[in-house]
Design an enzyme around this catalytic site. Sequence first.
Site, PDB file in Angstrom:
ATOM      1  N   HIS A 189      51.766  66.982  73.668  1.00 57.38           N
ATOM      2  CA  HIS A 189      51.760  65.633  74.231  1.00 57.38           C
ATOM      3  C   HIS A 189      52.589  64.642  73.407  1.00 57.38           C
ATOM      4  O   HIS A 189      52.122  63.565  73.037  1.00 57.38           O
ATOM      5  CB  HIS A 189      50.329  65.121  74.374  1.00 57.38           C
ATOM      6  N   ASP A 216      52.260  71.209  78.452  1.00 57.43           N
ATOM      7  CA  ASP A 216      51.969  69.820  78.093  1.00 57.43           C
ATOM      8  C   ASP A 216      52.691  69.416  76.815  1.00 57.43           C
ATOM      9  O   ASP A 216      52.101  68.978  75.835  1.00 57.43           O
ATOM     10  CB  ASP A 216      50.450  69.598  77.954  1.00 57.43           C
ATOM     11  N   HIS A 249      51.403  68.598  82.875  1.00 55.89           N
ATOM     12  CA  HIS A 249      52.202  67.404  82.604  1.00 55.89           C
ATOM     13  C   HIS A 249      53.702  67.680  82.663  1.00 55.89           C
ATOM     14  O   HIS A 249      54.491  66.730  82.505  1.00 55.89           O
ATOM     15  CB  HIS A 249      51.836  66.814  81.240  1.00 55.89           C
ATOM     16  N   HIS A 300      48.129  77.699  81.172  1.00 59.14           N
ATOM     17  CA  HIS A 300      47.836  76.370  80.654  1.00 59.14           C
ATOM     18  C   HIS A 300      46.417  75.922  80.961  1.00 59.14           C
ATOM     19  O   HIS A 300      45.680  75.492  80.073  1.00 59.14           O
ATOM     20  CB  HIS A 300      48.813  75.340  81.209  1.00 59.14           C
ATOM     21  N   ASP A 672      62.105  49.502  90.460  1.00 60.46           N
ATOM     22  CA  ASP A 672      63.079  49.039  89.469  1.00 60.46           C
ATOM     23  C   ASP A 672      64.053  50.178  89.161  1.00 60.46           C
ATOM     24  O   ASP A 672      63.909  50.902  88.182  1.00 60.46           O
ATOM     25  CB  ASP A 672      62.347  48.579  88.208  1.00 60.46           C
ATOM     26  N   ASP A 712      57.279  33.984  87.285  1.00 63.36           N
ATOM     27  CA  ASP A 712      58.700  33.657  87.080  1.00 63.36           C
ATOM     28  C   ASP A 712      58.810  32.378  86.260  1.00 63.36           C
ATOM     29  O   ASP A 712      59.073  31.297  86.779  1.00 63.36           O
ATOM     30  CB  ASP A 712      59.387  33.510  88.441  1.00 63.36           C
ATOM     31  N   ASN A 714      60.985  31.255  83.969  1.00 65.55           N
ATOM     32  CA  ASN A 714      62.266  30.536  83.860  1.00 65.55           C
ATOM     33  C   ASN A 714      62.889  30.216  85.216  1.00 65.55           C
ATOM     34  O   ASN A 714      64.010  29.698  85.286  1.00 65.55           O
ATOM     35  CB  ASN A 714      63.264  31.340  83.029  1.00 65.55           C
ATOM     36  N   ASP A 716      64.311  31.951  87.534  1.00 59.80           N
ATOM     37  CA  ASP A 716      65.630  32.522  87.825  1.00 59.80           C
ATOM     38  C   ASP A 716      65.592  33.487  88.998  1.00 59.80           C
ATOM     39  O   ASP A 716      66.594  34.140  89.307  1.00 59.80           O
ATOM     40  CB  ASP A 716      66.181  33.241  86.595  1.00 59.80           C
ATOM     41  N   GLU A 723      56.204  41.355  80.707  1.00 62.64           N
ATOM     42  CA  GLU A 723      55.329  40.222  80.405  1.00 62.64           C
ATOM     43  C   GLU A 723      54.174  40.150  81.397  1.00 62.64           C
ATOM     44  O   GLU A 723      53.060  39.778  81.037  1.00 62.64           O
ATOM     45  CB  GLU A 723      56.126  38.923  80.433  1.00 62.64           C
TER      46      GLU A 723
END
Length: 751
Positions: A189, A216, A249, A300, A672, A712, A714, A716, A723
Amino acid sequence: MGCGTSVATETRGKIVEPDDTAKTPCPALTMKAAVLIQRWYRRYMARLEMRRRYTWNIFQSIEYAGEQDQLQLSSFFSFMLDNFTQLNENGPDLISQLLDPVVDPWLGRETGYNLIPVPESYSGPRLSFPLSVSDTNSLLGAFKEQQTLHARYVLQLLYETKKLLKQMPNITHLSTSYTNEITICGDLHGRLDDLLLIFYKNGLPSAETPYVFNGDFVDRGKKSVEVVILLLAYLLLYPDYMHLNRGNHEDHIMNLRYGFTREVMQKYKTHGREILQLFQDVFSLLPVATVIDGKILIVHGGISDQTDLDFLSSIERHKVKSTLRFPRRSLEKLDIDQSQRQMKRGRSTASSRPSSSCSHSKNQRTPNQRKRRCGQRRQDSTVSTSSSSSSSSSSLCSPRTPSALSPRPCPSSPSMPCNVNVLQVPFLDSLSSVAPPLPLQHDLEWKQIVDILWSDPKTQEGCSPNIFRGGGCYFGPDVTQRLLTRHGLQLLIRSHECKQEGYELCHGGKVITIFSASNYYEEGSNRGAYIKVGRELVPRFYQYQVSHTTRKLTLTQRVRVAEGSALKALKEKLFSHRSELLSGLQQYDHKNTGNVSVSDWAQVLESVLRLDLPWRTLRPHLARLAPDGSVEYKSCFEDMESGIPLPQVTPNMAETLFRYRTDIEIIFNIIDKDHSGLISIEEFRHIWHLFSAHLGVDIDDRAIDDLARSIDFNKDGSIDFTEFLEAFRVVHKLENKDQQLNEKMDGDKYS
């Protein structure tokens, strides 16, 4: 002062007579003192052991609860991929890009890594292929010095590993006739220090020191990239003496929750996507089992009552990219025509257009029908010849059978017998009975791999669904004995579970669990271990513990540190379920006094959290008692608060954020694409559309917009999600006070 001096001078000149009474104590008093001291010590050690055990139970229960959450979230993703082409009429499919990635043509070129320049300023190791001992030595030295291998060499190493693994069988067969001993290691791990310590104590991989690493390798730890690169490098250097089994995993969907995906993208921002896709291929090509001298089986997780090594050796393992995705199955595979010909003649009109039933049922799903359903799947059909049936005991949370397609009893009718083993398929304004499909070959293969990667042993006989983890099964001593007898084996070695001593024997010594990541839950929480097996096939255990601070602590201090960490995690669980807990506790508080009995308090906590913990024992750490002996249940939450004040967010929504913080992060990482840590306000809304569908609850759009604007800072138009995640955490108000108190107690002890 004068008196003291006088006495000392006078005594100096005398011959002191021996005092027989002082030097010969009474035997009865001596025995009584010894008994009291022994009794006190035994009670002290018993209390310490009790604290160790409930600390361990807390860590393990929270860990397995997280795995259940991951299974359910993965099942939701799979349901979205299997049933919807896009989230709304205008938006693209935001999750298929990572769960079902379209392979970039660049990845298909064997020499693609040559296009990546290595700057002169790069001071890390420069690998040449085929690898040499100097290359692996340079890797070891670089990782010890906290250096990162360049992306070009990572990609080339993964390409070479992929080519090698394609030639390997599903089950690796080893023999001790060519070597004195074989070393078997369990879960690492991402603990690089544990791997380096094993190499230091036992020797580097070579013809004289062959290894089997039992899955793993990644997730949870901070050095997963370095660990897996080292293991793959030694695999390329010594393919006959370095052997790797796949773990649960080694799975790209598990990696989303437990850190490997994030680690890769942080260390390789430019080529991280290509590296992750190659890791996905490499993981799916890893062998799933190892057999030593035809007598010792190494997998495993474990086995099930339907595990068949002959069938397992014949499957195409690379097709199972993730054990968290059940093989796709749709209504188009059901023989609706044949089933409906067996229906009453009055429903023959429904059988004339079977193809429309699938599209109609999709379009008419209600939100409740789209809500994920977590349940076990039983498949009792068998496959002829050597193929084995899928395990009837395995379970994996999956939403692929919506509520409209779940097996349900038919209404009793004199003209049609009732059969509960049918699917009621929506068709126009009625239901059509359809026989459940036989398990396809791919389904059976998937089930075999799930069982050996996810299962755990139990002391009771038989095989049952592993409801604690949510996947695989629990297998008893009889299941172990049948498999060993059937294949002429003597011993099963598995990993998958953290053990306080690094290993554990069960099933009369026929099953051994080996775990090689020390300090898994907390510094000092457990030892790591590895096994050495020689020609006599008698396992010998070697324990160790990587320690930077543990050696300086007493046993009591080590228990206190682990206990504090476990209780902190448990209190966060309480805080994230505050509304449910308060609602349940208030049902027993008929007079609205804020107090309930200890038994009612423990019952509500277990029914809401489902952690199977000794709540009565833990009560002094979680809640205060009133003078009459009842529990002041609101005191469970008084020393915790949110990371930031949220005046414009409803309390229930804030609590939801705390509870599903990791799920939100996984969805965010999928959206993202560049892993920049920033998403637009529009993408943030997509997160909540996915999230509300996953939970099956409605979230007010106004609250989402207010939350987005508040994050948000700032203004932008982008949200810093790091955060955001930091803000939505539980803050322990008493944490600093407890730390100061512990430091004071430790200081007083040594003063």
